[in-house]
Design a protein around this motif. Sequence first.
Motif, mmCIF file in Angstrom:
data_model
loop_
_atom_site.group_PDB
_atom_site.id
_atom_site.type_symbol
_atom_site.label_atom_id
_atom_site.label_comp_id
_atom_site.label_asym_id
_atom_site.label_seq_id
_atom_site.Cartn_x
_atom_site.Cartn_y
_atom_site.Cartn_z
ATOM 1 N N MET A 182 -7.509 15.501 -8.316
ATOM 2 C CA MET A 182 -8.213 14.284 -8.744
ATOM 3 C C MET A 182 -9.465 14.041 -7.912
ATOM 4 S SD MET A 182 -5.405 11.393 -9.818
ATOM 5 C CE MET A 182 -4.851 11.162 -8.129
ATOM 6 N N PHE A 183 -9.435 14.492 -6.667
ATOM 7 C CA PHE A 183 -10.570 14.238 -5.782
ATOM 8 C C PHE A 183 -11.721 15.216 -6.024
ATOM 9 C CE2 PHE A 183 -6.872 12.381 -3.778
ATOM 10 C CZ PHE A 183 -7.345 11.139 -3.404
ATOM 11 N N ARG A 184 -11.550 16.106 -6.998
ATOM 12 C CA ARG A 184 -12.674 16.922 -7.448
ATOM 13 C C ARG A 184 -13.375 16.288 -8.645
ATOM 14 N NH1 ARG A 184 -8.959 21.249 -6.148
ATOM 15 N NH2 ARG A 184 -8.295 21.430 -8.335
ATOM 16 N N ASN A 185 -12.858 15.148 -9.085
ATOM 17 C CA ASN A 185 -13.458 14.390 -10.189
ATOM 18 C C ASN A 185 -14.433 13.375 -9.596
ATOM 19 O OD1 ASN A 185 -13.988 12.426 -12.196
ATOM 20 N ND2 ASN A 185 -12.055 12.846 -13.217
ATOM 21 N N PRO A 186 -15.755 13.563 -9.751
ATOM 22 C CA PRO A 186 -16.727 12.687 -9.080
ATOM 23 C C PRO A 186 -16.646 11.233 -9.531
ATOM 24 C CG PRO A 186 -17.818 14.128 -10.673
ATOM 25 C CD PRO A 186 -16.417 14.614 -10.554
ATOM 26 N N ILE A 187 -16.313 10.990 -10.796
ATOM 27 C CA ILE A 187 -16.209 9.605 -11.269
ATOM 28 C C ILE A 187 -15.027 8.915 -10.610
ATOM 29 C CG2 ILE A 187 -15.857 8.137 -13.295
ATOM 30 C CD1 ILE A 187 -17.231 10.265 -14.967
ATOM 31 N N PHE A 188 -13.903 9.612 -10.534
ATOM 32 C CA PHE A 188 -12.720 9.060 -9.876
ATOM 33 C C PHE A 188 -13.015 8.759 -8.406
ATOM 34 C CE2 PHE A 188 -9.060 9.797 -7.149
ATOM 35 C CZ PHE A 188 -8.130 8.927 -7.665
ATOM 36 N N VAL A 189 -13.653 9.695 -7.705
ATOM 37 C CA VAL A 189 -13.950 9.521 -6.287
ATOM 38 C C VAL A 189 -14.885 8.341 -6.070
ATOM 39 C CG1 VAL A 189 -15.079 10.569 -4.281
ATOM 40 C CG2 VAL A 189 -13.533 11.931 -5.700
ATOM 41 N N ASN A 190 -15.915 8.224 -6.896
ATOM 42 C CA ASN A 190 -16.884 7.139 -6.746
ATOM 43 C C ASN A 190 -16.228 5.781 -6.963
ATOM 44 O OD1 ASN A 190 -19.121 5.379 -6.931
ATOM 45 N ND2 ASN A 190 -20.417 7.004 -7.743
ATOM 46 N N ILE A 210 10.786 16.032 -7.406
ATOM 47 C CA ILE A 210 10.009 14.924 -6.837
ATOM 48 C C ILE A 210 9.451 15.333 -5.477
ATOM 49 C CG2 ILE A 210 10.174 12.570 -5.928
ATOM 50 C CD1 ILE A 210 12.269 12.008 -8.069
ATOM 51 N N ASP A 211 8.228 14.952 -5.224
ATOM 52 C CA ASP A 211 7.521 15.317 -4.000
ATOM 53 C C ASP A 211 7.908 14.367 -2.857
ATOM 54 O OD1 ASP A 211 5.716 16.332 -2.156
ATOM 55 O OD2 ASP A 211 3.994 15.260 -3.020
ATOM 56 N N TRP A 212 9.156 14.520 -2.363
ATOM 57 C CA TRP A 212 9.630 13.604 -1.328
ATOM 58 C C TRP A 212 8.874 13.777 -0.011
ATOM 59 C CZ3 TRP A 212 11.991 9.642 -3.023
ATOM 60 C CH2 TRP A 212 12.873 9.711 -4.109
ATOM 61 N N LEU A 213 8.498 14.997 0.324
ATOM 62 C CA LEU A 213 7.728 15.201 1.561
ATOM 63 C C LEU A 213 6.369 14.515 1.478
ATOM 64 C CD1 LEU A 213 8.386 18.919 2.619
ATOM 65 C CD2 LEU A 213 9.060 16.827 3.827
ATOM 66 N N GLY A 214 5.742 14.565 0.302
ATOM 67 C CA GLY A 214 4.480 13.863 0.120
ATOM 68 C C GLY A 214 4.638 12.365 0.308
ATOM 69 N N VAL A 215 5.727 11.801 -0.233
ATOM 70 C CA VAL A 215 6.016 10.372 -0.055
ATOM 71 C C VAL A 215 6.171 10.044 1.424
ATOM 72 C CG1 VAL A 215 7.722 8.557 -0.482
ATOM 73 C CG2 VAL A 215 7.072 10.114 -2.331
ATOM 74 N N ARG A 220 0.649 22.309 -1.918
ATOM 75 C CA ARG A 220 1.687 23.267 -2.289
ATOM 76 C C ARG A 220 2.781 22.669 -3.190
ATOM 77 N NH1 ARG A 220 2.012 27.879 1.046
ATOM 78 N NH2 ARG A 220 0.311 27.992 2.551
ATOM 79 N N ALA A 221 2.774 21.352 -3.366
ATOM 80 C CA ALA A 221 3.830 20.708 -4.142
ATOM 81 C C ALA A 221 3.718 21.066 -5.623
ATOM 82 C CB ALA A 221 3.769 19.194 -3.959
ATOM 83 N N ALA A 222 4.876 21.212 -6.285
ATOM 84 C CA ALA A 222 4.886 21.516 -7.721
ATOM 85 C C ALA A 222 4.357 20.346 -8.534
ATOM 86 C CB ALA A 222 6.316 21.868 -8.164
ATOM 87 N N ASP A 223 4.657 19.137 -8.100
ATOM 88 C CA ASP A 223 4.199 17.934 -8.796
ATOM 89 C C ASP A 223 3.837 16.888 -7.744
ATOM 90 O OD1 ASP A 223 3.566 16.261 -10.881
ATOM 91 O OD2 ASP A 223 5.627 15.598 -11.239
ATOM 92 N N PRO A 224 2.660 17.017 -7.111
ATOM 93 C CA PRO A 224 2.300 16.176 -5.956
ATOM 94 C C PRO A 224 2.237 14.693 -6.294
ATOM 95 C CG PRO A 224 0.395 17.406 -6.749
ATOM 96 C CD PRO A 224 1.590 17.956 -7.465
ATOM 97 N N ILE A 225 2.586 13.865 -5.306
ATOM 98 C CA ILE A 225 2.554 12.415 -5.481
ATOM 99 C C ILE A 225 1.125 11.910 -5.661
ATOM 100 C CG2 ILE A 225 2.392 11.829 -3.018
ATOM 101 C CD1 ILE A 225 4.738 10.054 -5.417
ATOM 102 N N THR A 265 0.821 -1.207 0.000
ATOM 103 C CA THR A 265 0.000 0.000 0.000
ATOM 104 C C THR A 265 0.856 1.259 0.000
ATOM 105 O OG1 THR A 265 -1.679 -1.208 1.246
ATOM 106 C CG2 THR A 265 -1.868 1.182 1.202
ATOM 107 N N ILE A 266 1.914 1.255 0.790
ATOM 108 C CA ILE A 266 2.772 2.435 0.897
ATOM 109 C C ILE A 266 3.418 2.788 -0.440
ATOM 110 C CG2 ILE A 266 4.953 3.267 1.872
ATOM 111 C CD1 ILE A 266 4.183 1.915 4.494
ATOM 112 N N VAL A 267 3.898 1.781 -1.168
ATOM 113 C CA VAL A 267 4.679 2.067 -2.382
ATOM 114 C C VAL A 267 3.828 2.268 -3.628
ATOM 115 C CG1 VAL A 267 6.697 0.857 -1.498
ATOM 116 C CG2 VAL A 267 5.045 -0.389 -2.908
ATOM 117 N N MET A 268 2.553 1.914 -3.590
ATOM 118 C CA MET A 268 1.719 2.034 -4.790
ATOM 119 C C MET A 268 1.716 3.454 -5.369
ATOM 120 S SD MET A 268 -1.589 -0.429 -4.397
ATOM 121 C CE MET A 268 -1.469 -2.175 -4.838
ATOM 122 N N PRO A 269 1.405 4.486 -4.576
ATOM 123 C CA PRO A 269 1.416 5.840 -5.150
ATOM 124 C C PRO A 269 2.791 6.261 -5.650
ATOM 125 C CG PRO A 269 0.264 5.799 -3.034
ATOM 126 C CD PRO A 269 0.975 4.497 -3.166
#
Length: 548
Positions: A275-283, A211-216, A265-270, A74-78
């Motif tokens: 994406m979570f504003r996309n209702p199809i993706f969220v559902n 790379i978004d290391w803090l996000g990781v 705030r990340a330039a290229d978030p992990i 689970t941790i490494v998937m994103p």
Amino acid sequence: MTTAAVPTVTPEGETPFLLTKRRIWVIFSALIAGMLLASLDQTIVSTAMPTIVGELGGVSHQVWITTAYILATTIVMPIYGKFGDVLGRRRLFMAAIAIFTLASIGCAFATDFWMFVVFRAVQGLGGGGLMILSQAIIADIVPASERGKYLGPLGAVFGLAAVGGPLLGGFFVDHLTWQWAFYINIPVGIAAFLIAVFALKLPDKKREKPIDWLGVLFLSAATTCLIFFTDFGGSVEFGWDHAATWSWGAGLLLAAALFVFTESRAADPIMPLAMFRNPIFVNATAIGLVLGIGMFAAIGFVPTFLQMSSGTSAAASGLLMLPMMVGLIGTSIASGVLITRTGRYKIFPIVGTVLTGAAMVAMTTLAATTPIWLICVYLFVFGAGLGLIMQVVVLVVQNAVPAADIGTATSTNNYFREVGAALGTAVFGTLFTTRLTENLTTVFTDAGATPELAGEATATIDPAVLNGLPDPIREGVVTAYADALAPVFWYLVPFIALALILALFLKEIPLSDVAGLVARGEAIGGEEAERLQAEQRSGRATDEVHRR
């Protein structure tokens, strides 16, 4: 493929990457091998688990064999998903195979229970990449309108592993040793690596943003805290009122808050919050989450129930999972073909959740006296339901996001499904283990054992020991397993019901007819790729290719 060609953008003098039918199927063979490795290892331990924990002395902690693998996965998937979008997927795919294979060697030679658990976690670090990258690479090279017929077989591999894993694990326990459940990964891993080296020809990319290391870091911390929070809360040693449990809970809240702040705030978030504003993706992702809670908890402990409660051997308990494989493979492939033909997908998750829920309710009645044929029926229906949901949800997510975010969206969807799996395995596995430990302790103390001897017997019980016990004690142990596991299925039913409600509200949109690489101008697909390749063989296309 019949996809219309899309102009490519390549540096002057370079030949564009051609996606011919032959190349797609060669790449697909590498993906099948990788997916088989990852999915097989999630299930091969299930029938061998009673013997492994009995020999290594970890019955009361056996849930960690499954949880460690799922947590690491689970941790490494994103990470794999995002890095694949940014850096290219070929080298990451080969690295995942190598990590997985080396960790399998470690598991086979482990001499201590917790040493074994550590190597299981390392296996998860490789397995997570194999699962994510297999699905994302297919999205790179095959348009969504045709992807169903490829994702269907990938889902079928999971079904094959769901039965082949327990069957192989049981065979190794009965006729060889449990270590062979990991030895078998070595030749398969080597073969998959060689296929990837010689067949998986995909373009590499150059990173354009940091790379978004803090996000990781914060995502990994939040996931770890979540699993420990649920495990500590459900354990006898700590419980929900213990300070250590709520320390993990506080860590979860803090890490999650820091992760959201970092991603905003990340330039290229992990894991882009957009994406979570996309209702199809969220559902679709929510369906995966709640399905994971019920699915993996059920699959992980059914073979144990068959072995210990019904007195079935390890090999036979694996064979009894065959109806589930037949149901899952059949509906997974059939739904993929039908989606490709019709372009419609909403009906499949609806029907799938109904079938899965019905099977889950039926399994609450399992007992030592339940006929084998009836258990097979339950498992067939359960597998058929899963086959209608798993890969369809992935297809929906990939179709709902831009081509450049396919890997990230795929990994995020799988991440939440694995979070559900980890929660389901930890919480309901802990319920099962706690109840089982209490029941077994009572059985041995009632037979005259001291509390110390009862605790030792409970920690080292396995099928081989069970068969050598006096009849009254053996019957007590069988009853203890039945009373511990069957009621747990009732706790899983509400999650399947929630998945059905989400499926009913899933919005259906047209499937894209453009593949990821083609859409990003990195390849030529469809009939034009076939034509250019033929012309290149005859030496007539060099000038035209360079002009493109």
